[in-house]
Enzyme design. Structure first.
Site, PDB file in Angstrom:
ATOM      1  CE1 TYR A 144       2.632   3.157  11.635  1.00 21.93           C
ATOM      2  CE2 TYR A 144       4.512   4.565  12.092  1.00 21.93           C
ATOM      3  CZ  TYR A 144       3.992   3.394  11.554  1.00 21.93           C
ATOM      4  OH  TYR A 144       4.818   2.492  10.933  1.00 21.93           O
ATOM      5  CG  ASP A 238      -3.265   7.459   7.300  1.00 27.68           C
ATOM      6  OD1 ASP A 238      -2.118   7.386   7.794  1.00 27.68           O
ATOM      7  OD2 ASP A 238      -3.893   6.467   6.873  1.00 27.68           O
ATOM      8  CE  LYS A 266      -3.740  -0.591  10.010  1.00 25.38           C
ATOM      9  NZ  LYS A 266      -2.812  -1.450  10.774  1.00 25.38           N
TER      10      LYS A 266
HETATM   11  P1  KE4 Z   1       1.400  -0.327   7.122  1.00 22.40           P
HETATM   12  O1  KE4 Z   1       2.607   0.163   6.318  1.00 22.40           O
HETATM   13  O2  KE4 Z   1       1.792  -0.886   8.473  1.00 22.40           O
HETATM   14  O3  KE4 Z   1       0.515  -1.278   6.310  1.00 22.40           O
HETATM   15  O4  KE4 Z   1       0.482   0.949   7.394  1.00 22.40           O
HETATM   16  C1  KE4 Z   1       1.031   2.081   8.013  1.00 22.40           C
HETATM   17  C2  KE4 Z   1      -0.099   2.878   8.659  1.00 22.40           C
HETATM   18  C3  KE4 Z   1      -0.504   4.053   8.049  1.00 22.40           C
HETATM   19  N1  KE4 Z   1      -1.511   4.797   8.572  1.00 22.40           N
HETATM   20  C4  KE4 Z   1      -2.154   4.405   9.700  1.00 22.40           C
HETATM   21  C5  KE4 Z   1      -3.262   5.258  10.245  1.00 22.40           C
HETATM   22  C6  KE4 Z   1      -1.788   3.198  10.360  1.00 22.40           C
HETATM   23  O5  KE4 Z   1      -2.438   2.819  11.486  1.00 22.40           O
HETATM   24  C7  KE4 Z   1      -0.734   2.416   9.826  1.00 22.40           C
HETATM   25  C8  KE4 Z   1      -0.255   1.139  10.493  1.00 22.40           C
HETATM   26  N2  KE4 Z   1      -0.851   0.818  11.742  1.00 22.40           N
HETATM   27  C9  KE4 Z   1      -0.039   0.013  12.653  1.00 22.40           C
HETATM   28  C10 KE4 Z   1      -0.883  -0.212  13.927  1.00 22.40           C
HETATM   29  N3  KE4 Z   1      -0.934   0.945  14.714  1.00 22.40           N
HETATM   30  C11 KE4 Z   1       0.425  -1.256  12.048  1.00 22.40           C
HETATM   31  C12 KE4 Z   1       0.999  -2.257  13.036  1.00 22.40           C
HETATM   32  C13 KE4 Z   1       2.505  -2.339  12.926  1.00 22.40           C
HETATM   33  O6  KE4 Z   1       3.179  -1.303  12.735  1.00 22.40           O
HETATM   34  O7  KE4 Z   1       2.995  -3.483  13.031  1.00 22.40           O
END
Ligand code: KE4
Length: 429
Positions: A144, A238, A266
């Site tokens: 993701y 990523d 994060k």
């Molecule tokens: P954000 O747009 O949520 O800040 O980041 C997207 C993203 C991009 N790449 C990786 C590897 C990620 O894990 C994420 C976001 N992770 C999720 C948890 N699996 C965020 C939690 C959520 O979607 O509320």
């Protein structure tokens, strides 16, 4: 445990906000039950609005490596706020955090800050396309990378490598340049290069955390690097989740494979909205206003968020034993789960990378998303609910990763193991 106030709050929220939440996973859809509405965090604990306390193994999905309300991060934010919230103009704090991350990541020569991981990945892909003048990209099933249109894709029909939209609202045209490969399977990536007239980049979570914790094999990453070099495609790591969570110097330092671009998020915001993408100087030179690839953001490099990120990363860099300590605790937790699973004849697969841990209710090892999908998600949901009632807050999906923070003590780990073993005894029915 009473959760009346969370129930009332959730009912009200669902009248106002789709699903009652501002990010879907928070709705507990895949595990059932009522999401806890949080009043505050304190160190290792979340406290909900019914005054229940939980040992928090989610830590806002990764950012809080020092736990809730870390004093140095809190003080840095309070101090920054006294000078103003946002200026829409450059500040030295942005250069300070850029310099700090560049000093830590060998592959990052220049960096651009944004406000989320989604923005970081979306921008990195546009930059890769602008640098290579190619349109197609490769991602891996089960990884993701945020919710930008081109990345909301699922496997096409049959052996087709080209993806189709995985969400309504994403036109097929927006995903026709996205090819899908299987994690840890280099032949599936080679097939993408055969099928595509020109691939701009391959993006991968080198330590995947969004299908559960599934690290890529070292050899696979080396072969991926060689394939990208052979075809002139960029390799993007990523590390929005794994960055500063698995180790200090990035996945490249533990796998031996160096990417061309890295995305972060994060932890580098310390709990405030920060994302970033960075890499080779010659690639980053194509980014506006230096180059033609446009990318922008009103709150990018926000000084308060930069202050939180600086405090977080400075504290990490000052603590050379940090990842050893956190990994030891993560390994103890997973060993405890494994021991309990064996005792109660429950199929369990576990893994650890630094402060990240993952476990699958499955009899088979997990090397890709197809393996992960064999997990017993019903058993996971029962485990999640019972641990929550016992005061332990785990990710509300089998396909997520858990985290250890510095505020989680050995005693909390042992208490968690004891609670898990009691629940495993019930799960075997
Ligand atoms: P954000 O747009 O949520 O800040 O980041 C997207 C993203 C991009 N790449 C990786 C590897 C990620 O894990 C994420 C976001 N992770 C999720 C948890 N699996 C965020 C939690 C959520 O979607 O509320």
């Amino acid at each position: 445990m009473t959760i009346n106030h969370s129930q009332e709050a959730f009912t009200k929220a669902q009248e106002l906000i789709p699903g009652g939440v501002n990010s879907p996973v928070r709705a507990f859809k895949s595990v059932g039950g009522i999401p806890r509405f949080i009043a505050s965090g304190e160190g290792a604990y979340l406290i909900d609005i019914d005054d229940n306390r939980y040992v928090d193994y989610v830590q806002s999905w990764g950012p809080l490596i020092f736990g809730h309300r870390d004093e140095s991060i809190e003080n840095a934010v309070i101090e920054a706020v006294k000078h103003g919230l946002s200026f829409g103009a450059p500040t030295e704090a942005e250069s300070d955090l850029a310099e700090l991350i560049i000093s830590i990541y060998d592959s990052i020569e220049k960096i651009r800050f944004v406000s989320s991981g989604t923005e970081a990945v979306m921008s990195a892909i546009r930059l890769a396309r602008g640098f290579t003048l190619r349109d197609d990209i490769v991602k891996f099933t089960g990884c993701y990378h945020g919710h930008s249109d081109a990345l909301l894709v699922q496997a096409g029909s049959g052996a087709a490598t080209f993806g189709t939209p995985s969400s309504p609202g994403v036109p097929a045209d927006f995903t026709k340049h996205t090819l899908l490969a299987d994690y840890n399977n280099i032949e599936s990536v080679r097939q993408c290069f055969v099928d595509s007239p020109g691939i701009a980049c391959v993006i991968i979570e080198p330590i995947a955390g969004n299908m559960g914790l599934v690290p890529a094999d070292k050899d696979f990453l080396a072969q991926l690097r060689a394939l990208c070099d052979e075809y002139g495609a960029l390799l993007i790591f990523d590390e929005v989740m794994s960055g500063f969570r698995a180790c200090l110097h990035g996945a490249e330092s533990i796998t031996g494979t160096k990417p061309d671009l890295v995305t972060l998020g994060k932890v580098i915001g310390g709990g405030m909205p920060v994302g970033a993408f960075g890499g080779r100087r010659d690639i980053m030179a194509h980014l506006s206003p230096e180059g033609g690839v446009y990318q922008a953001g009103t709150l990018s490099g926000n000084p308060v968020a930069m202050a939180a990120g600086l405090a977080s990363i400075r504290k990490i860099k000052q603590n050379s034993r940090l990842y050893g300590i956190l990994e030891t605790r993560a390994k103890r937790l997973m060993q405890g789960f494994n021991d309990a699973a064996i005792k109660h004849n429950i199929g369990l697969q576990t893994d650890v990378r630094g402060s990240m841990f993952g476990f699958f209710f499955s009899d088979e090892p997990v090397h890709n998303f197809a393996d992960a999908l064999k997990s017993d998600t019903t058993r996971f949901a029962r485990f999640h609910a019972a641990m929550l009632d016992g005061g332990f807050y785990f990710a509300c999906s089998q396909f997520e990763t858990g985290f250890i923070c510095t505020a989680i003590t050995d005693t909390m780990i042992e208490d968690t193991i004891t609670a898990a073993e009691n629940i495993f005894a019930e799960l075997k029915e």
